[in-house]
Design an enzyme around this catalytic site. Sequence first.
Site, PDB file in Angstrom:
ATOM      1  N   ARG A  18       0.441  -1.022   0.124  1.00 47.82           N
ATOM      2  CA  ARG A  18       0.138  -0.192  -0.161  1.00 47.82           C
ATOM      3  C   ARG A  18       0.889   1.408  -0.036  1.00 47.82           C
ATOM      4  O   ARG A  18       0.145   2.028   0.201  1.00 47.82           O
ATOM      5  CB  ARG A  18      -0.915   0.066   1.446  1.00 47.82           C
ATOM      6  N   LEU A  19       2.461   1.134  -0.099  1.00 50.74           N
ATOM      7  CA  LEU A  19       3.042   2.327  -0.816  1.00 50.74           C
ATOM      8  C   LEU A  19       2.690   3.063  -2.556  1.00 50.74           C
ATOM      9  O   LEU A  19       3.338   2.741  -2.954  1.00 50.74           O
ATOM     10  CB  LEU A  19       3.997   2.303  -0.357  1.00 50.74           C
TER      11      LEU A  19
END
Length: 201
Positions: A176-177
């Site tokens: 989720r970066l």
Amino acid sequence: MYESLNATNPFLLFADWLKEAEGSEPNDPNAMALATVDESGMPDVRMVLLKGFDDGGFVFYTNLGSAKARELATTPKASLCFHWKSLRRQVRVRGMVERVPDGEADSYFASRPRQSRLGAWASRQSEPLGARGELVEAVESFAERFPGEDIPRPAHWSGYRLKPEVLEFWRDGEFRLHDRLVFRRSWTSEASRWETLWLYP
């Protein structure tokens, strides 16, 4: 990885992403969610198809009696959202909306399949429909009225161009970066330019 994004011109970056989506999306890579606002201030959203874009903005077409057209007549502002699931990418666009010139609408209308042009004449979009047979009969009636390929654009059908003030490009990242790149139009006395900003995911 975000350095690999073209952070100079949002339309060039969008063109690259749309081209990739055309090769990977199973259906309608040009589909976009269009959000408008009704007279009460409530948001309203639906899927439409992008029919053209350039440095001037993003173009779509509709019946001028539709809910979206009535809402844009009252509040000529809108948002778009493209989501390409196969690529794990999203583009959001916000800006003012204006009608396309008649000549532009005429040219696009003439490029549509015959049945689509007849459907534009027959549909009283967003009005109550008693039975589907009524719509079929209306199409048949206009097919008799226009027996050839020369079907003029009806006065109740045209296009809109959303002129973006802000565009955000989102790309999925591991854990989720994600990458989020924002283009914001900055005006001077004579012209405009794009300022860029990276956001936390």
